[in-house]
Motif scaffolding. Structure first.
Motif, PDB file in Angstrom:
ATOM      1  N   VAL A 150       2.792 -28.592   3.691  1.00  0.00           N
ATOM      2  CA  VAL A 150       2.118 -27.325   3.975  1.00  0.00           C
ATOM      3  C   VAL A 150       0.812 -27.110   3.356  1.00  0.00           C
ATOM      4  CG1 VAL A 150       2.577 -24.653   3.742  1.00  0.00           C
ATOM      5  CG2 VAL A 150       4.414 -26.461   4.054  1.00  0.00           C
ATOM      6  N   ALA A 156      -5.557 -20.615   9.501  1.00  0.00           N
ATOM      7  CA  ALA A 156      -4.511 -21.318  10.239  1.00  0.00           C
ATOM      8  C   ALA A 156      -4.945 -22.671  10.879  1.00  0.00           C
ATOM      9  CB  ALA A 156      -4.057 -20.690  11.280  1.00  0.00           C
ATOM     10  N   GLU A 157      -4.351 -23.884  10.387  1.00  0.00           N
ATOM     11  CA  GLU A 157      -4.502 -25.245  10.813  1.00  0.00           C
ATOM     12  C   GLU A 157      -3.519 -25.538  12.075  1.00  0.00           C
ATOM     13  OE1 GLU A 157      -6.878 -27.318   9.664  1.00  0.00           O
ATOM     14  OE2 GLU A 157      -7.428 -25.303   8.537  1.00  0.00           O
ATOM     15  N   ASP A 158      -4.279 -26.578  12.826  1.00  0.00           N
ATOM     16  CA  ASP A 158      -3.208 -27.111  13.798  1.00  0.00           C
ATOM     17  C   ASP A 158      -2.486 -28.474  13.495  1.00  0.00           C
ATOM     18  OD1 ASP A 158      -4.802 -25.361  15.824  1.00  0.00           O
ATOM     19  OD2 ASP A 158      -6.390 -26.820  16.202  1.00  0.00           O
ATOM     20  N   PRO A 161       1.346 -26.604   9.036  1.00  0.00           N
ATOM     21  CA  PRO A 161       1.951 -25.188   8.493  1.00  0.00           C
ATOM     22  C   PRO A 161       0.957 -24.721   7.520  1.00  0.00           C
ATOM     23  CG  PRO A 161       3.850 -26.891   8.863  1.00  0.00           C
ATOM     24  CD  PRO A 161       2.502 -27.714   8.529  1.00  0.00           C
ATOM     25  N   THR A 162       0.809 -23.270   7.329  1.00  0.00           N
ATOM     26  CA  THR A 162       0.011 -22.837   6.595  1.00  0.00           C
ATOM     27  C   THR A 162       0.208 -21.524   5.863  1.00  0.00           C
ATOM     28  OG1 THR A 162      -1.263 -21.448   7.975  1.00  0.00           O
ATOM     29  CG2 THR A 162      -2.406 -23.469   7.580  1.00  0.00           C
ATOM     30  N   ALA A 163       0.186 -21.375   4.441  1.00  0.00           N
ATOM     31  CA  ALA A 163       0.496 -20.156   3.757  1.00  0.00           C
ATOM     32  C   ALA A 163      -0.823 -19.494   3.125  1.00  0.00           C
ATOM     33  CB  ALA A 163       1.508 -20.279   2.901  1.00  0.00           C
ATOM     34  N   ALA A 301       5.116 -20.589   0.190  1.00  0.00           N
ATOM     35  CA  ALA A 301       4.890 -22.005   0.369  1.00  0.00           C
ATOM     36  C   ALA A 301       5.859 -22.967  -0.101  1.00  0.00           C
ATOM     37  CB  ALA A 301       3.499 -22.430  -0.483  1.00  0.00           C
ATOM     38  N   ALA A 304       8.817 -22.649   2.452  1.00  0.00           N
ATOM     39  CA  ALA A 304       8.523 -23.423   3.452  1.00  0.00           C
ATOM     40  C   ALA A 304       8.629 -24.844   3.543  1.00  0.00           C
ATOM     41  CB  ALA A 304       7.035 -23.164   4.085  1.00  0.00           C
ATOM     42  N   THR A 315       7.168 -24.223   9.168  1.00  0.00           N
ATOM     43  CA  THR A 315       6.600 -23.400  10.158  1.00  0.00           C
ATOM     44  C   THR A 315       5.526 -22.572   9.090  1.00  0.00           C
ATOM     45  OG1 THR A 315       8.200 -21.773   9.801  1.00  0.00           O
ATOM     46  CG2 THR A 315       8.297 -23.152  11.641  1.00  0.00           C
ATOM     47  N   SER A 316       4.418 -22.228   9.974  1.00  0.00           N
ATOM     48  CA  SER A 316       3.488 -21.053   9.185  1.00  0.00           C
ATOM     49  C   SER A 316       4.067 -19.774   8.523  1.00  0.00           C
ATOM     50  CB  SER A 316       2.342 -21.104   9.864  1.00  0.00           C
ATOM     51  OG  SER A 316       1.609 -22.177  10.129  1.00  0.00           O
TER      52      SER A 316
END
Length: 336
Positions: A150, A156-158, A161-163, A301, A304, A315-316
């Motif tokens: 993460v 946001a990244e493709d 997943p991001t926090a 984070a 996740a 998931t983000s």
């Protein structure tokens, strides 16, 4: 030693006390989602009664997991990344995970590769990537090795997943506060342009000024330091109006620089910072600033990446909303 030291409880002792199988106890220990809440509670109560402590080494052999999360930290000396790491460590320990942190600070792909290799060599189950700069995202993408990961970033990244914290919302809070006080000249002392947070704050500042029908004034600084803010204040033609500083350290330098020039805060110039560092309440005057909740960021984070380890998929996370902390460094434009 017989009769002087109680034998250590085993997983079978816990299973017998809870009237479940040893496999069920193991699943409770590993946080398996299929365990019913009542069964989980019965097992946990049995563990407490027996003072059962899992053998981490044996558990790692059985599950092929180390219960260790690797954290790759870019620019660890800066307040944001350092505070994010602290939030992760607290959340991970509360969830029963150890943390192996590795820092990178250079712009070479080999730095990121070496950091990921070092973390994986410690047998980590997953990675959290504190990647505040645009360049660090690319480096870590190239170095990633396929374990659950993460990214902690405001962008946001493709691929991951991001926090993150909603940086744009924080910038709007700062600008709207100054607008509500009647200020029409609001200068933004922006952070380094390679930093995603700095870019997000600058873009939101420009949008808020445009929405108010005002001309944006951006001073691009090359560091997050009080020295950078001091240099800006020394060279800026700023005797009236307001400043939105990209972080609290920059705001501190601006306070110093304006004070040396005889410019009063907030009577002549209002200042808003960003981060709410512990010292900001002790500035002269105490600093109005935007607070980021790094503890909550760490919790989200970790949650996740733990979900990914349990098979639920990473998931983000919804961006965390910052808050405005109003202190004495801002005042109505009529006071100027």
């Amino acid at each position: 030693m017989a009769g002087t030291e109680r034998a250590r409880a085993s997983i079978r002792d816990v299973a017998q006390a809870a009237q479940v199988s040893a496999m069920t106890v193991s699943r409770v220990l590993n946080g398996h989602p299929s365990i019913r809440p009542a069964t989980r509670e019965r097992v946990l109560q049995a563990m407490a009664r027996l003072d059962y402590t899992p053998n981490r080494a044996a558990r790692a052999l059985a599950t092929r997991r180390s219960d260790r999360i690797g954290v790759i930290v870019d620019s660890a000396v800066e307040y944001g990344p350092a505070s994010t790491l602290r939030g992760i460590e607290e959340a991970a320990h509360a969830a029963g995970y150890a943390v192996a942190a590795v820092s990178i600070g250079g712009a070479r792909a080999s730095d990121a590769t070496a950091a990921v290799d070092h973390a994986l060599a410690q047998g980590v189950d997953a990675l959290l990537l504190i990647a505040p700069r645009a360049s660090s995202i690319g480096l870590l993408r190239a170095a990633h090795r396929g374990v659950p990961a993460v990214v902690l970033s405001s962008h946001a990244e493709d691929d991951f997943p991001t926090a993150g914290v909603d940086q744009a919302a924080g910038a709007r809070l700062a600008v709207e506060h100054l607008l509500a006080l009647g200020h029409r000249r609001i200068v933004h002392a922006a952070g380094p342009d390679d930093w995603l947070d700095a870019t997000a704050r600058t873009e939101a500042y420009r949008a808020a000024m445009a929405a108010a029908g005002l001309e944006p004034e951006v001073a691009q600084l090359d560091a997050w330091t009080a020295d950078a803010g001091y240099a800006f204040a020394a060279g800026a033609e700023l005797d009236r109006g307001a400043v939105f500083a990209a972080n609290d350290q920059i705001a501190l330098g601006i306070l110093h620089g304006l004070g040396e020039r005889g410019v009063r805060v907030p009577e002549d110039v209002s200042i808003v910072g960003f981060d709410d560092i512990p010292e900001s309440r002790h500035f002269t005057p105490p600093l109005t600033t935007v607070r980021q909740d790094f503890a909550e960021l760490g919790e989200r984070a970790v949650a996740a990446v733990v979900a990914a380890l349990r098979g639920d998929g990473a998931t983000s996370v919804a961006p965390i909303a910052p808050t405005l902390v109003v202190r004495a460094s801002t005042a109505g434009a009529a006071a100027a």
